[in-house]
Design a protein around this motif. Structure first.
Motif, short mmCIF file in Angstrom:
data_model
loop_
_atom_site.label_atom_id
_atom_site.label_comp_id
_atom_site.label_asym_id
_atom_site.label_seq_id
_atom_site.Cartn_x
_atom_site.Cartn_y
_atom_site.Cartn_z
N THR A 226 4.16 -3.97 -9.05
CA THR A 226 4.35 -3.15 -7.85
C THR A 226 5.22 -1.92 -8.11
O THR A 226 5.16 -0.95 -7.35
CB THR A 226 4.99 -3.98 -6.73
N SER A 227 6.00 -1.94 -9.18
CA SER A 227 6.87 -0.80 -9.46
C SER A 227 6.09 0.41 -9.97
O SER A 227 6.58 1.54 -9.91
CB SER A 227 7.94 -1.19 -10.49
N THR A 228 4.87 0.18 -10.48
CA THR A 228 4.04 1.28 -10.98
C THR A 228 2.65 1.30 -10.36
O THR A 228 1.85 2.17 -10.69
CB THR A 228 3.88 1.19 -12.50
N MET A 229 2.34 0.36 -9.48
CA MET A 229 0.98 0.25 -8.93
C MET A 229 0.56 1.53 -8.23
O MET A 229 1.25 2.03 -7.34
CB MET A 229 0.90 -0.93 -7.96
N SER A 230 -0.57 2.08 -8.65
CA SER A 230 -1.14 3.26 -8.01
C SER A 230 -2.13 2.84 -6.93
O SER A 230 -2.46 1.67 -6.79
CB SER A 230 -1.84 4.14 -9.05
N TRP B 163 0.83 -1.21 0.00
CA TRP B 163 0.00 0.00 0.00
C TRP B 163 0.86 1.25 0.00
O TRP B 163 0.62 2.18 -0.78
CB TRP B 163 -0.94 0.00 1.20
N TRP B 164 1.86 1.30 0.86
CA TRP B 164 2.72 2.48 0.92
C TRP B 164 3.55 2.64 -0.35
O TRP B 164 3.84 3.76 -0.76
CB TRP B 164 3.62 2.41 2.16
N GLN B 165 3.89 1.52 -0.99
CA GLN B 165 4.56 1.60 -2.28
C GLN B 165 3.64 2.21 -3.33
O GLN B 165 4.05 3.04 -4.15
CB GLN B 165 5.01 0.20 -2.74
N SER B 166 2.36 1.83 -3.29
CA SER B 166 1.39 2.40 -4.23
C SER B 166 1.16 3.88 -3.96
O SER B 166 0.95 4.67 -4.90
CB SER B 166 0.07 1.62 -4.17
N VAL B 167 1.19 4.28 -2.67
CA VAL B 167 1.05 5.70 -2.35
C VAL B 167 2.23 6.49 -2.91
O VAL B 167 2.05 7.55 -3.53
CB VAL B 167 0.95 5.90 -0.82
N TRP B 168 3.44 5.97 -2.71
CA TRP B 168 4.63 6.64 -3.23
C TRP B 168 4.58 6.70 -4.76
O TRP B 168 4.89 7.75 -5.35
CB TRP B 168 5.89 5.93 -2.76
N ASN B 169 4.20 5.60 -5.39
CA ASN B 169 4.11 5.58 -6.86
C ASN B 169 3.12 6.64 -7.36
O ASN B 169 3.39 7.33 -8.34
CB ASN B 169 3.66 4.20 -7.35
#
Length: 329
Positions: A275-279, A99-105
């Protein structure tokens, strides 16, 4: 005495109409406000049904363990979808690294794409505002990317960026820029930039159109005076043009920021669930549809709504302050 009373009567008569006019003005104003609310009522009712009810429903489901297979069997679980501690470990969306990766993306995508769109949009608008032969045809051609549906343009770029038969790799290899094909949409290094490039290509015309409309309304006197004084065009742009088109830029940025923060289609078509681009929207869709966890997906959608609302309010507040400081200066 008779003459005095004769003259005093008209003065009193003149003094009385002023409160009467104010009363009539207040009454008319109240009638206009009432009529405005009467005309707005159907739209407000429709908006409540179309947007308000789904939003409330999503907010409610975020506090349940609802599943897509059986929404009727949902049980209230409080904030467990958001954050809960069990046996010394934290669970929930707030403890999910994905989730936090998607927030950062999403934030990275929004800031970079909107910034590039504003810069290139202003440049395109300045070019289209200049006098040259065939300007009408060029203005119409520039709008084509914006007119193409996002799904169609994203799929078109997916084919062009394909590492096996894509024309982008073919052209770059033909001119010697790269030696081997690059998996633009599958590589963790290039996928985000590929998505940003496609989004910028599509939405530059939107920003350019708003800025061009603002440029068309600027007074010519300032530019004629600057030309007579021999002021450099670059300085004229930053000192005259940019402050005058700032309101239009604020409108363009707020619309684009809202779209970018909830981006889904272009990312999902180009890179799916990577996951590298997941919004945040792609993350919520994955929880709702693929994992069929309606409660968890609703929690993600609720957080997405809150983040967009806070970002919008903060940007509008900052923009208003900037305009006030500019007006005081």
């Amino acid at each position: 005495m008779t003459t005095s009373s004769h003259h005093s009567a008209p003065e009193g008569a003149r003094a009385n109409p002023l409160p009467a006019r104010r009363s009539r003005g207040t009454k008319v104003r109240r009638q206009r406000v009432k009529a405005a609310w009467l005309f707005l009522a159907p739209m407000l009712v429709a908006l409540t049904l179309v947007a308000g009810w789904p939003l409330f429903r999503t907010f409610f489901l975020s506090f349940t363990d609802a599943s897509l297979s059986d929404l009727g069997a949902a049980n209230f679980i409080g904030f467990e979808n958001y954050l809960v501690q069990e046996n010394g470990r934290w669970f929930g969306i707030m403890a999910d690294p994905t989730w936090w990766q998607s927030v950062w993306n999403t934030v990275y995508f929004s800031v970079v794409s909107v910034s590039l769109e504003v810069i290139f949009g202003v440049i395109v608008a300045l070019i289209l505002n200049a006098e040259f032969k065939g300007r009408t045809i060029v203005r119409a051609a520039v709008l084509i990317p914006w007119a193409i549906p996002t799904i169609v343009s994203a799929q078109m770029w997916a084919w062009m960026l394909n590492d096996q038969f894509g024309i982008i790799n073919h052209m770059l290899m033909g001119i010697g820029v790269i030696d081997n094909p690059i998996a633009w949409t599958a590589s963790a290094t290039y996928s985000m930039w590929a998505v940003i490039m496609v989004d910028v290509w599509k939405t530059i015309p939107f920003v350019a159109l708003l800025v061009l409309a603002a440029l068309q309304m600027l007074p010519k006197d300032c530019y004629e005076a600057a030309e007579v004084d021999g002021i450099h065009p670059v300085r004229v742009f930053f000192k005259v043009t940019l402050p005058l088109i700032t309101p239009a830029l604020l409108v363009a940025v707020i619309f684009r920021l809202l779209d970018a923060l909830r981006v889904f289609d272009v990312i999902y078509v180009l890179t799916s669930n990577s996951t590298s681009t997941m919004s945040m929207s792609v993350y919520a869709r994955q929880q709702l549809v693929e994992f069929q966890d309606v409660g968890y997906g609703s929690a993600a959608s609720t957080l997405l709504f809150l983040i967009i609302a806070l970002a919008t309010v903060a940007y509008l507040y900052a923009g208003r302050k900037q305009l006030q400081l500019g007006g005081d200066a």
